[in-house]
Design an enzyme around this catalytic site. Structure first.
Site, PDB file in Angstrom:
ATOM      1  N   LYS A 247       0.862  -1.188   0.000  1.00 22.33           N
ATOM      2  CA  LYS A 247       0.000   0.000   0.000  1.00 22.33           C
ATOM      3  C   LYS A 247       0.896   1.234   0.000  1.00 22.33           C
ATOM      4  O   LYS A 247       1.456   1.632   1.023  1.00 22.33           O
ATOM      5  CB  LYS A 247      -0.867  -0.024   1.266  1.00 22.33           C
TER       6      LYS A 247
ATOM      7  N   CYS B 221      13.331  10.296   7.664  1.00 22.95           N
ATOM      8  CA  CYS B 221      13.119   9.853   9.038  1.00 22.95           C
ATOM      9  C   CYS B 221      14.399   9.936   9.856  1.00 22.95           C
ATOM     10  O   CYS B 221      14.369  10.212  11.046  1.00 22.95           O
ATOM     11  CB  CYS B 221      12.592   8.433   9.030  1.00 22.95           C
TER      12      CYS B 221
ATOM     13  N   GLU C 153       8.955   0.868  11.123  1.00 24.19           N
ATOM     14  CA  GLU C 153      10.034   1.850  10.882  1.00 24.19           C
ATOM     15  C   GLU C 153       9.376   3.211  10.986  1.00 24.19           C
ATOM     16  O   GLU C 153       8.641   3.613  10.082  1.00 24.19           O
ATOM     17  CB  GLU C 153      10.621   1.676   9.469  1.00 24.19           C
TER      18      GLU C 153
HETATM   19  P1  NAD Z   1       1.870   8.270   7.809  1.00 25.78           P
HETATM   20  O1  NAD Z   1       2.054   7.420   9.002  1.00 25.78           O
HETATM   21  O2  NAD Z   1       0.850   9.325   7.852  1.00 25.78           O
HETATM   22  O3  NAD Z   1       1.507   7.394   6.543  1.00 25.78           O
HETATM   23  C1  NAD Z   1       2.299   6.294   6.164  1.00 25.78           C
HETATM   24  C2  NAD Z   1       1.430   5.308   5.419  1.00 25.78           C
HETATM   25  O4  NAD Z   1       0.437   4.775   6.306  1.00 25.78           O
HETATM   26  C3  NAD Z   1       0.642   5.894   4.248  1.00 25.78           C
HETATM   27  O5  NAD Z   1       0.631   4.948   3.200  1.00 25.78           O
HETATM   28  C4  NAD Z   1      -0.750   6.091   4.827  1.00 25.78           C
HETATM   29  O6  NAD Z   1      -1.767   6.078   3.862  1.00 25.78           O
HETATM   30  C5  NAD Z   1      -0.854   4.885   5.736  1.00 25.78           C
HETATM   31  N1  NAD Z   1      -1.802   5.042   6.847  1.00 25.78           N
HETATM   32  C6  NAD Z   1      -2.303   6.175   7.392  1.00 25.78           C
HETATM   33  N2  NAD Z   1      -3.115   5.876   8.422  1.00 25.78           N
HETATM   34  C7  NAD Z   1      -3.132   4.511   8.541  1.00 25.78           C
HETATM   35  C8  NAD Z   1      -3.763   3.603   9.436  1.00 25.78           C
HETATM   36  N3  NAD Z   1      -4.543   4.018  10.426  1.00 25.78           N
HETATM   37  N4  NAD Z   1      -3.529   2.280   9.278  1.00 25.78           N
HETATM   38  C9  NAD Z   1      -2.710   1.834   8.290  1.00 25.78           C
HETATM   39  N5  NAD Z   1      -2.095   2.659   7.405  1.00 25.78           N
HETATM   40  C10 NAD Z   1      -2.294   3.982   7.536  1.00 25.78           C
HETATM   41  O7  NAD Z   1       3.333   8.837   7.487  1.00 25.78           O
HETATM   42  P2  NAD Z   1       3.757   9.799   6.313  1.00 25.78           P
HETATM   43  O8  NAD Z   1       3.308  11.172   6.672  1.00 25.78           O
HETATM   44  O9  NAD Z   1       3.347   9.234   4.995  1.00 25.78           O
HETATM   45  O10 NAD Z   1       5.354   9.672   6.365  1.00 25.78           O
HETATM   46  C11 NAD Z   1       6.131  10.427   7.199  1.00 25.78           C
HETATM   47  C12 NAD Z   1       6.551   9.644   8.424  1.00 25.78           C
HETATM   48  O11 NAD Z   1       7.196   8.440   8.034  1.00 25.78           O
HETATM   49  C13 NAD Z   1       7.553  10.392   9.255  1.00 25.78           C
HETATM   50  O12 NAD Z   1       7.219  10.304  10.605  1.00 25.78           O
HETATM   51  C14 NAD Z   1       8.856   9.650   8.990  1.00 25.78           C
HETATM   52  O13 NAD Z   1       9.803   9.766  10.004  1.00 25.78           O
HETATM   53  C15 NAD Z   1       8.396   8.262   8.780  1.00 25.78           C
HETATM   54  N6  NAD Z   1       9.372   7.470   8.024  1.00 25.78           N
HETATM   55  C16 NAD Z   1      10.124   6.520   8.676  1.00 25.78           C
HETATM   56  C17 NAD Z   1      11.096   5.790   8.003  1.00 25.78           C
HETATM   57  C18 NAD Z   1      11.941   4.754   8.713  1.00 25.78           C
HETATM   58  O14 NAD Z   1      12.558   3.932   8.040  1.00 25.78           O
HETATM   59  N7  NAD Z   1      11.975   4.746  10.027  1.00 25.78           N
HETATM   60  C19 NAD Z   1      11.297   6.004   6.644  1.00 25.78           C
HETATM   61  C20 NAD Z   1      10.539   6.959   6.006  1.00 25.78           C
HETATM   62  C21 NAD Z   1       9.566   7.694   6.708  1.00 25.78           C
END
Ligand code: NAD
Length: 502
Positions: free
Chosen positions: A201, A309, A275
């Site tokens: 997804k 991140c 992650e």
């Molecule tokens: P997000 O958590 O809002 O969304 C991530 C994904 O989850 C999207 O595909 C979204 O549609 C989906 N999602 C949203 N709500 C959900 C739910 N309730 N259940 C299941 N899926 C759901 O994050 P974002 O804004 O897309 O990305 C930014 C964040 O990601 C930052 O906090 C960043 O630090 C983190 N990140 C972490 C890593 C790592 O490897 N640790 C890498 C990249 C980004």
């Protein structure tokens, strides 16, 4: 739509027109282009299928706010069909030899490199990041993940000696928008190498490269259902992680959503890796090669507009060199070229979405309110699109929001320390624990610090370097589990114990 509604706009607006041929490079001599279909369906069971929801949403170019394409919205029934397709494909896929699975992964990796330019342009358009980065980092690293895991597919027994590594089953993978193609590769490649099947997804605001990857899966002859891609927002992600047909969930995204997912899978016997976010400390000691450290700090926070991140967002500078270092940084920041992401000379592209831009603005304002001093590069920002100048906040205290919360933008918070002990204490004073960086001339000090810093990755005299062979992941609110290397593959197998026959 979920929180990025302003990037993924409704398609009911009759003014929106999608698709067309996009120039790769604004240089007049360039004729390269990438074609974007006006509509993208779901990829289920090896076919492009219309969503049972009947709904579509737009994905836009954050640099221009121009719609790129409309994308299918998968809800419960679509997700269910995708999981069933992956379940159906699983027995035959797991029964293939590792060598056979490797052949598919090698093929995908090679095809990705052959179409590297197209993927780089598409990623830049859909995400806003500079072409320099998609061309030199995102696409080659994504291909490296397929190559690397292809290499292990027939050697898993060597990786886990004395054990019998078995695939888990159907894996639900949910990824964010900041490295859309790379995150897809990080997730899909190890899962397939280990014999699992996948429902992926992508994020609602950057789905195009994951969907184009499906073309490669088809061309590589990957059996139908081995990888399925369902697009949509948080509702799609929720439907996926709650589906009873999954053996594992792998999530990359925000800490907030990570916690929700943890609750959703609790007690179901589903494997989980998370992650999540970070607030990395980047330490600069007085004996460091300061000019090199400036380059490292700039890369640490301004790479990918700071939408990283593991970004080095908390700079801790030894007090004796603080003024000198800040002055060097300020002058270096002035030379960062912000603008058209498709221009190969651009260093920093567009902020990914309006809500993200608003969050950055809000946190910087909070930093100033709490007493920090604001330094912004003087640069002309395009009138249309989402833009933010490279920014540094000095005089930040540990209690400030900008020292504690993930900004996820091109904003560096600067603090000071006097002794190595104080540096460690401040670095570890965070709810996260994903990465850290150290700049010093003393090898013994690097080892001393690295042992004491609570971070999944500690870089020294460099920052933001990635490799498929190197495990990546965090502690505390940065999540658990590792991606990359042996540890990454471990998360996709069940170790049965006992030696293999023969
Ligand atoms: P997000 O958590 O809002 O969304 C991530 C994904 O989850 C999207 O595909 C979204 O549609 C989906 N999602 C949203 N709500 C959900 C739910 N309730 N259940 C299941 N899926 C759901 O994050 P974002 O804004 O897309 O990305 C930014 C964040 O990601 C930052 O906090 C960043 O630090 C983190 N990140 C972490 C890593 C790592 O490897 N640790 C890498 C990249 C980004």
């Amino acid at each position: 739509m979920a929180k990025h509604a302003e990037k993924a706009e409704s398609t009911t607006n009759p003014e929106l027109k999608f698709g067309g041929v996009w120039k790769y490079d604004p240089a007049p001599e360039s004729t390269d282009h990438v074609v974007i279909a006006p509509r993208h369906e779901l990829f289920v069971g090896g076919q492009w299928v219309k969503p049972k929801s009947g709904e579509y949403f737009a994905t836009i170019d954050p640099a221009t706010e121009r719609p790129l394409s409309e994308v299918a919205l998968a809800l419960d029934k679509d997700v269910d069909a995708a999981v069933k397709a992956a379940q159906k494909a699983f027995p035959a896929w797991r029964a293939r030899s590792g060598e056979d699975r490797a052949r598919y992964l090698f093929r995908i990796a090679r095809m990705l490199l052959e179409r590297a330019r197209e993927f780089a342009v598409l990623e830049t358009l859909d995400n806003g990041k500079p072409i320099k980065e998609t061309r030199d980092t995102d696409v080659p690293l994504a291909a490296q993940h397929f190559f690397y895991h292809a290499g292990w597919a027939d050697k898993l027994e060597l990786l886990f000696p004395g054990e019998r590594p078995e695939p888990l089953g159907v894996v639900g993978q949910v990824i964010p928008w900041n490295f859309p193609l790379l995150m897809a590769a990080w997730k899909v490649a190890p899962a397939l190498a280990a014999g699992n099947t996948v429902v992926l997804k992508p994020a609602e605001t950057s789905p195009l490269t994951a969907l184009r990857l499906c073309e490669l899966f088809q061309q590589a002859g990957l059996p139908p259902g081995v990888v399925n891609v369902v697009t949509g927002d948080g509702r799609t992600g929720q439907a996926l992680v709650r589906h009873p047909g999954l053996a594992k969930v792998a999530f990359t995204g925000s800490t907030e959503v990570g916690k929700e997912i943890q609750k959703a899978v609790a007690g179901r016997g589903v494997e989980l890796t998370l992650e999540l976010g970070g607030k990395a400390a980047h330490l600069v000691f007085e004996d460091a090669a300061l000019d090199q450290a400036v380059e490292g700090v700039v890369r640490g926070i301004f790479f990918n507009q700071g939408h990283v991140c593991c970004a080095g967002s908390r700079l801790l500078v030894q007090e004796s060199v603080h003024d000198l270092f800040v002055d060097k940084l300020r002058r270096r920041m002035q030379r960062i070229r912000v603008g058209n992401p498709l221009d190969k000379n651009t260093d920093m592209g567009a902020i990914h979405s309006r809500p993200q831009l608003e969050r950055i603005r809000e946190l910087v304002a909070a930093g100033v309110d709490e007493g920090a001093s604001l330094h912004q590069a003087q640069c002309e920002l395009p009138a249309k699109g989402f833009w933010y100048a490279p920014t540094m906040l000095t005089g930040v205290a540990m209690s400030h929001r900008v020292a504690r919360e993930e900004i996820f933008g091109p904003v560096l918070s600067v603090l000071t320390f006097r002794t190595p002990e104080e540096a460690v204490e401040k670095a570890n004073n965070t709810s996260y624990g994903l990465s850290a960086g150290i700049w010093t001339d003393k090898g013994a000090r690097i080892l001393w610090l690295a042992e004491r810093m609570r971070a999944g990755v500690v870089w020294h005299n460099t920052f933001n370097r990635f490799d498929a062979a190197s495990p990546f992941g965090g502690f505390q609110e940065s999540g658990f589990g590792r991606e990359g290397g042996r540890q990454g593959l471990r998360a996709y197998v069940r170790l049965q114990g006992g030696l293999l026959p023969g």
